[in-house]
Write an enzyme that holds these catalytic residues in place. Structure first.
Site, mmCIF file in Angstrom:
data_model
loop_
_atom_site.group_PDB
_atom_site.id
_atom_site.type_symbol
_atom_site.label_atom_id
_atom_site.label_comp_id
_atom_site.label_asym_id
_atom_site.label_seq_id
_atom_site.Cartn_x
_atom_site.Cartn_y
_atom_site.Cartn_z
ATOM 1 N N SER A 122 1.050 -1.225 -0.037
ATOM 2 C CA SER A 122 0.065 -0.025 0.030
ATOM 3 C C SER A 122 0.904 1.061 0.139
ATOM 4 C CB SER A 122 -0.955 0.248 1.210
ATOM 5 O OG SER A 122 -1.536 -1.047 1.499
ATOM 6 N N HIS A 143 -2.623 -3.791 -6.329
ATOM 7 C CA HIS A 143 -3.011 -3.362 -5.025
ATOM 8 C C HIS A 143 -4.513 -3.483 -4.822
ATOM 9 C CE1 HIS A 143 -3.741 0.312 -2.014
ATOM 10 N NE2 HIS A 143 -3.437 -0.787 -1.440
ATOM 11 N N GLU A 155 -5.680 -1.547 -8.283
ATOM 12 C CA GLU A 155 -5.029 -0.688 -8.682
ATOM 13 C C GLU A 155 -3.540 -1.346 -9.389
ATOM 14 O OE1 GLU A 155 -5.479 3.539 -6.084
ATOM 15 O OE2 GLU A 155 -4.326 1.979 -5.371
ATOM 16 N N ASN A 193 -5.403 5.812 -1.899
ATOM 17 C CA ASN A 193 -5.006 6.431 -0.668
ATOM 18 C C ASN A 193 -4.503 7.747 -0.641
ATOM 19 O OD1 ASN A 193 -5.685 4.283 0.932
ATOM 20 N ND2 ASN A 193 -3.922 3.047 0.385
HETATM 21 P P1 NAI Z 1 -1.542 -9.523 7.849
HETATM 22 O O1 NAI Z 1 -0.668 -8.884 8.948
HETATM 23 O O2 NAI Z 1 -2.874 -9.858 7.939
HETATM 24 O O3 NAI Z 1 -0.822 -10.652 6.964
HETATM 25 C C1 NAI Z 1 0.665 -10.760 6.652
HETATM 26 C C2 NAI Z 1 1.174 -12.174 6.570
HETATM 27 O O4 NAI Z 1 2.525 -12.348 6.203
HETATM 28 C C3 NAI Z 1 0.978 -12.693 7.894
HETATM 29 O O5 NAI Z 1 0.445 -13.780 8.031
HETATM 30 C C4 NAI Z 1 2.619 -13.194 8.227
HETATM 31 O O6 NAI Z 1 2.888 -14.441 8.819
HETATM 32 C C5 NAI Z 1 3.111 -13.281 6.860
HETATM 33 N N1 NAI Z 1 4.590 -13.140 6.831
HETATM 34 C C6 NAI Z 1 5.522 -11.965 7.251
HETATM 35 N N2 NAI Z 1 6.469 -12.150 6.564
HETATM 36 C C7 NAI Z 1 6.589 -13.063 5.814
HETATM 37 C C8 NAI Z 1 7.596 -13.601 5.164
HETATM 38 N N3 NAI Z 1 8.782 -13.134 5.192
HETATM 39 N N4 NAI Z 1 7.181 -14.537 4.310
HETATM 40 C C9 NAI Z 1 6.039 -15.060 4.184
HETATM 41 N N5 NAI Z 1 4.921 -14.470 4.846
HETATM 42 C C10 NAI Z 1 5.280 -13.578 5.854
HETATM 43 O O7 NAI Z 1 -1.344 -8.106 6.535
HETATM 44 P P2 NAI Z 1 -2.405 -7.744 5.509
HETATM 45 O O8 NAI Z 1 -3.303 -6.657 6.268
HETATM 46 O O9 NAI Z 1 -2.758 -8.761 4.711
HETATM 47 O O10 NAI Z 1 -1.392 -6.894 4.448
HETATM 48 C C11 NAI Z 1 -0.479 -7.545 3.648
HETATM 49 C C12 NAI Z 1 0.039 -6.777 2.745
HETATM 50 O O11 NAI Z 1 -1.045 -5.937 1.868
HETATM 51 C C13 NAI Z 1 0.831 -5.441 3.288
HETATM 52 O O12 NAI Z 1 1.888 -4.998 2.039
HETATM 53 C C14 NAI Z 1 -0.292 -4.338 3.124
HETATM 54 O O13 NAI Z 1 0.320 -2.975 2.920
HETATM 55 C C15 NAI Z 1 -1.167 -4.897 2.109
HETATM 56 N N6 NAI Z 1 -2.190 -4.198 1.990
HETATM 57 C C16 NAI Z 1 -3.226 -4.449 3.154
HETATM 58 C C17 NAI Z 1 -4.505 -3.907 3.144
HETATM 59 C C18 NAI Z 1 -5.444 -4.010 4.471
HETATM 60 O O14 NAI Z 1 -6.566 -3.407 4.331
HETATM 61 N N7 NAI Z 1 -4.968 -4.910 5.301
HETATM 62 C C19 NAI Z 1 -5.042 -3.353 1.764
HETATM 63 C C20 NAI Z 1 -4.324 -3.148 0.702
HETATM 64 C C21 NAI Z 1 -2.978 -3.667 0.807
#
Ligand code: NAI
Length: 391
Positions: A122, A143, A155, A193
């Site tokens: 993001s 995205h 996006e 955003n």
């Molecule tokens: P989250 O915290 O729910 O999930 C992240 C996952 O990645 C966790 O399950 C963790 O165990 C895993 N992880 C961490 N390091 C790792 C690695 N080295 N290798 C493999 N897995 C690993 O996070 P979320 O909210 O799903 O966000 C993920 C990405 O998406 C981020 O880049 C965030 O900025 C982006 N994003 C999030 C949105 C949201 O509303 N939550 C919306 C759009 C994009």
């Protein structure tokens, strides 16, 4: 490179976003490798998908066979090498540049040279992540919005090194998942955003000036503006920690442009742990039996609030076009499909009259003498030439 429904898709990170993206890919017929470092997280991801999909059966939207097939097509793994035969891999791991770089370095040594690699980031630049790749031309930003299976918008962000071919293939691929794609330049906040910042920022400013309370501002935006949620309700839902972090990051990345200045009110809420719905307390009180203030349903005050926030939003949308971040069409599509705005902002500006928007911005600038309220040059040009955005 020819991605179709038979393509094997890889999703890295089985958190909120990764789980949703895996669900979309599998529902659209792909076999999916869903990788996470944490076996516990993989277990939670599988359980949450089962729950979501079983609800689809209960609601009569899917048959038990369809759900069984969707779940069977997803291979949950904590071995990155299982992504070796994936032709499209999207990363949705923790938002940390060095961890993402490390992942892509490893991933590139596993997948074929022709596979497309994407990041769901993001706030990080696509250019910075791509710097570790041997073949950065096949890497780009893809995205999604939360919840990914429900939100229509994706996006597509080509970086400085991304090839046109990789961008086109990815767009077509994602459109086949029944998503609306828009193309954005690799700049902070991409489209949504960035353009959405005044919805929160100007609402907070109006609140801080004491013009109205949260309930009245929310009422104005919903009842007079037609927004599904008011800014304060929405910030409470998103979580002030998350919302403040996005604002702060956009502000810093824009070299401290006052248009994006974060608010002390929200910072204090974060510091106090009043994060919104998830902690039971934000601008509203969500604890059992609590009563929240009623809005002041004064139409004149409401119109003033709505007009000020909407003008700021349209001015920001104009800036995204002016700075070639995205086309008029894509800016409007993005806000309707990514954050459920009732209308595209530029079409809305055309409808109410761009001269009205310009007058409103100029009045704010005269009143405050702050650069935050400077009318966008493209808006001024349109008014001067008697043109609309959608001419
Ligand atoms: P989250 O915290 O729910 O999930 C992240 C996952 O990645 C966790 O399950 C963790 O165990 C895993 N992880 C961490 N390091 C790792 C690695 N080295 N290798 C493999 N897995 C690993 O996070 P979320 O909210 O799903 O966000 C993920 C990405 O998406 C981020 O880049 C965030 O900025 C982006 N994003 C999030 C949105 C949201 O509303 N939550 C919306 C759009 C994009």
């Amino acid at each position: 490179m020819n991605l179709n429904n038979m393509t094997k898709a890889g999703v890295i990170g089985a958190g909120t976003m990764g789980t949703g993206i895996a669900q979309i890919a599998s529902t659209n017929g792909h076999s999916v490798t869903l990788y996470d470092v944490s076996p516990d997280q993989l277990k939670r991801s599988k359980e949450s998908l089962e729950k979501i999909l079983n609800r689809q059966i209960e609601k009569g939207r899917m048959s038990p066979k369809e759900v069984k097939d969707i779940l069977q097509r997803i291979h949950f793994t904590n071995n990155l090498s299982d992504c070796a035969d994936c032709e499209f891999v999207i990363e949705a791991i923790v938002e940390d540049l060095s961890i993402k770089k490390e992942l892509f370095r490893n991933l590139e040594s596993i997948v074929s040279e022709s596979s497309i690699l994407a990041s769901n980031t993001s706030s990080l630049s696509i250019a910075s992540i791509s710097s570790v790749l041997k073949f950065p031309e096949r890497f780009l930003g893809v995205h999604f919005f939360n919840p990914a299976p429900l939100m229509k918008l994706v996006e597509i962000i080509p970086g400085i090194s991304t090839s046109d071919k990789a961008t086109e293939i990815t767009k077509n691929f994602i459109r086949n998942w029944q998503k609306v794609t828009v193309t954005a330049k690799d700049t902070p906040g991409f489209i949504v955003n960035r353009v959405a910042r005044p919805f929160y920022g100007e609402a907070l400013r109006i609140y801080e000036e004491g013009i109205a309370d949260a309930a009245t501002i929310d009422w104005a935006m919903k009842e007079l503006g037609g927004f599904r949620m008011g800014p304060f309700e929405l910030m409470d839902l998103i979580g002030h920690d998350v919302n403040y972090k996005v604002t702060e990051s956009v502000f810093k990345e824009f070299y401290y442009d006052p248009r994006f200045k974060p608010s002390f009110t929200q910072k204090r809420m974060v510091e106090a742990g009043r994060l919104g719905k998830k902690t039971g307390l934000g601008f509203y009180d969500y604890r059992n039996g609590s009563k929240n203030p009623e809005p002041n349903n004064d139409n004149v005050l409401g119109e003033k609030i709505f007009s000020r926030i909407l003008s700021m939003l349209i001015n920001e949308a104009a800036d995204a076009v002016f700075m070639n971040i995205a086309s008029v069409k894509d800016v409007d599509l993005a806000m309707v499909n990514g954050v459920n705005y009732p209308k595209g902002l530029l079409a809305w500006g055309d409808e109410i009259g761009l001269s009205h928007v310009l007058d409103s911005m100029s009045a704010l600038q005269v009143e405050y003498r702050e650069d935050r309220y400077r009318p966008n040059p493209l808006l001024k040009q349109k008014v001067r030439n008697g043109k609309n955005f959608h001419d």
